[in-house]
Design an enzyme around this catalytic site. Sequence first.
Site, PDB file in Angstrom:
ATOM      1  N   THR A  34       7.780  32.583 -30.288  1.00 48.35           N
ATOM      2  CA  THR A  34       7.711  33.614 -32.086  1.00 48.35           C
ATOM      3  C   THR A  34       7.570  32.401 -33.335  1.00 48.35           C
ATOM      4  O   THR A  34       9.336  31.891 -33.022  1.00 48.35           O
ATOM      5  CB  THR A  34       9.191  34.176 -31.745  1.00 48.35           C
ATOM      6  OG1 THR A  34       9.462  35.633 -30.663  1.00 48.35           O
ATOM      7  CG2 THR A  34       8.837  35.400 -33.545  1.00 48.35           C
ATOM      8  N   PHE A  51       8.520  32.299 -36.852  1.00 44.76           N
ATOM      9  CA  PHE A  51       8.982  32.604 -37.960  1.00 44.76           C
ATOM     10  C   PHE A  51       8.405  32.169 -39.228  1.00 44.76           C
ATOM     11  O   PHE A  51       8.669  30.264 -39.320  1.00 44.76           O
ATOM     12  CB  PHE A  51      10.186  32.528 -37.550  1.00 44.76           C
ATOM     13  CG  PHE A  51      11.381  32.974 -36.517  1.00 44.76           C
ATOM     14  CD1 PHE A  51      12.049  34.255 -36.787  1.00 44.76           C
ATOM     15  CD2 PHE A  51      11.416  32.539 -35.121  1.00 44.76           C
ATOM     16  CE1 PHE A  51      12.847  34.946 -35.858  1.00 44.76           C
ATOM     17  CE2 PHE A  51      11.406  33.162 -34.166  1.00 44.76           C
ATOM     18  CZ  PHE A  51      12.627  35.149 -34.232  1.00 44.76           C
TER      19      PHE A  51
END
Length: 297
Positions: A202, A204
């Site tokens: 992921t 960010f």
Amino acid sequence: PEVGKQLDIAYGKKGRASDARCEEPDREKTRAAFLGMEGTFSHKACNQFFGNKVSAVSLPSFRSIFEAVKTGEVDYGVLPLENSLTGSIHENYDSLLEYDLRIVGEVTLRVVHNLIGLPGTKKEQIRRVLSHPQVFQQCRLFLEPHHEEWALVSVTDTAKAVRLIRESDDSADAAIGSQEEASIHDMEIIEEGIETNPRNFTRFVVIGREPLPKRARNKSSLIFSTVNQAGALYRPLKIFADQGINLVKLESRPIPGKPWEYMFYVDLEEDVESPAFEQVMKSLDENTDYLKVLGSY
């Protein structure tokens, strides 16, 4: 990727960058907001980017993070923007267009999801699984064989899911979350690494009102739209190609209130706010209907 490991070569540089901000005279400790509670991947991303040089602030929603940065309640916000298995988190892309804030940094995490339950819980006892909706998508292949006997219950974040099953004290309840969350709440990992693909990352981003000081910038994010006619998208893309600029992301999003018209989100490997890029930005402005720089970092 090895389960439970995270490598970030630039971690030391990030820590030094935030040091410069925190050591400004007459300034209280810098505050950075993240989604959910301690132990979530957003919390981990916040800690990895800033180290222990900021005060991490838990907030309940993505929008509340944007609002807190906008009003000055916090200095920075840490938000997931895209996942390597399930794609972009469109809510946050839309908010980047809406709010007059900047992307000032990014960090990518290897995400490991675990099936978590009360100590001694067996998989065959489970009847209800709690987690964030994105997590269910990332663990789809693990969950599909159990779709008849397991009810999937969506909650705001994975840490809350683990806390709720601890409070329920019911061995029929389980959660999907991180190893850290299981440890914080004295829960047991029933099965480790249940994400569909081990290459689950992921990305960010860190948002703020101003750029972080004393940081090298080698990447930028833009939003632009074009008129609705043949070749309109080709023209700005040709500018990037002619200048040898590498695009690492190009994604379209609907324009609110204008059906079948789209904004284009672009990530590229250049600092578009440097003086050397001034002419390129002028050409882009002339060949787009709308152009906004989300930030260089």
